[in-house]
Design an enzyme around this catalytic site. Sequence first.
Site, short mmCIF file in Angstrom:
data_model
loop_
_atom_site.label_atom_id
_atom_site.label_comp_id
_atom_site.label_asym_id
_atom_site.label_seq_id
_atom_site.Cartn_x
_atom_site.Cartn_y
_atom_site.Cartn_z
N LYS A 235 -12.38 -16.10 25.11
CA LYS A 235 -13.79 -16.30 25.41
C LYS A 235 -14.63 -15.03 25.17
CE LYS A 235 -13.35 -20.32 28.31
NZ LYS A 235 -11.89 -20.50 28.31
C1 LIG Z 1 -11.31 -21.66 28.28
C2 LIG Z 1 -9.87 -21.62 27.92
C3 LIG Z 1 -9.27 -22.70 27.25
C4 LIG Z 1 -10.01 -23.96 26.94
O1 LIG Z 1 -10.99 -23.80 25.95
P1 LIG Z 1 -12.14 -24.89 25.78
O2 LIG Z 1 -13.02 -24.35 24.73
O3 LIG Z 1 -12.82 -25.05 27.11
O4 LIG Z 1 -11.46 -26.16 25.38
C5 LIG Z 1 -7.94 -22.56 26.86
N1 LIG Z 1 -7.23 -21.46 27.16
C6 LIG Z 1 -7.77 -20.42 27.82
C7 LIG Z 1 -6.92 -19.24 28.15
C8 LIG Z 1 -9.11 -20.46 28.21
O5 LIG Z 1 -9.63 -19.43 28.87
#
Ligand SMILES: *Cc1c(COP(=O)(O)O)cnc(C)c1O
Length: 433
Positions: free
Chosen positions: A107
């Site tokens: 993210k």
């Molecule tokens: C947020 C997150 C996800 C999921 O991603 P999305 O875009 O919400 O589907 C998967 N793995 C990790 C480690 C995350 O932080």
Amino acid sequence: MKYYSTNKNAPVVNFREATIAGQAPDKGLYFPEMIPHLDAGLLRDIESHSNEEIAFRVIRPFVGETIPDESLYEIVSQTVNFPIPLVPLNENIFSLELFHGPTLAFKDVGARFMSRCLGHFVKDAGKKVTVLVATSGDTGGAVADGFYNVEGVEVVILYPSGKVSPVQEKQLTTHGNNIHALEVSGTFDDCQAMVKAAFADDDIRSRLFLTSANSINVARWLPQQFYYFFAYKQWPDKAKPPVMAVPSGNFGNICAGMLAMESGLPIKHFIAACNVNDIASHYLATGLLQPKQAIPTLSNAMDVGNPSNFVRVLELFGHNHDAIMKKLSAATISDEETSSTISRLYNEMNYLADPHGAVGFLALENYLHSRPGCKGIFLETAHPVKFPAAVGEATGKEVHWPETVNAVMQKEKNSIAMEPDTRFLKEYLLYHH
Ligand SMILES: *Cc1c(COP(=O)(O)O)cnc(C)c1O
């Protein structure tokens, strides 16, 4: 580029307006009016382009005239300033490691891009913006890090008490200054519902200039396309495009990948790798989208019972179930399977995976099992150290913390406890922050 609302009951806007608003006034999600076509030149010699340059060329059509090229280039350069390596685990399976950013999860890219775009827009507008965001774990840290000390922006983060890992909690509660953490005694879905209710509250909106930093914001959602280009850049067999397994919760990341594919990036197929919160599997099997109460699992960043970006997947394919089925499969992986996969990866392939990556690996392995000749990539979305309990238990070894994590773990947690009730959030936003 213009953006319309998926609820089709709001004016079209440009990238600047969509970024500042977060969600459309009719509560829909903004979606690009057209899918830009990649110039073939970029793909042909993609290895000769830097990540900055690829990112700039991918995002530019979406940003349009709202940010001058020079500033946009600087923004993407600061966004992708860490390695995103593609690591082979065996002949057919590769891991795209997205955890080398400042908060050790994927993210970071979206949060770094959005914070810089918003900073750019706020500077022009001369107003103060409040970013309101719900997190299931990783968003909070990435947003806190990305927005820390960005002038003109206050950040309020809601997270479910006791449902994020210790590192995650420290990463979102220790910044101070313009970053505020609310510890909600409920689930992630409660946090998300509170945020949605605050956005729908005219009283709040008339007094604060609110925006969201969840993956519904186009400035967080769209730059996630970069990963898939960087993966392709490193893919050894360009003649045989990879299958992509994406650990999915809110479906922002996978939908960005599917957008990249629709704009011309060679990808054979997508797998939504889910834990038992598997409403995508249900949709693919039945054509019905049925939100459920989220169930806590080892891969907690994917404990989402009502994935907000799924509507963008539908939109991308004109709500055509058959068209979606051709490009997307879904897998449901239990906690037992997640744990045994972490252990198998560690013992047999000498690879330390986090629970989300393990879900992605197993979903991919299962898919390839019945398709000889296919190869694929799973996204390793977080560093294993963010989930020390699950990883330690599965491997029988303590996970070592990088230096950067040690520093944040020493800091004092600073959060405000809150019941899962929008009235308390409203009071906080209007009178206490
Ligand atoms: C947020 C997150 C996800 C999921 O991603 P999305 O875009 O919400 O589907 C998967 N793995 C990790 C480690 C995350 O932080």
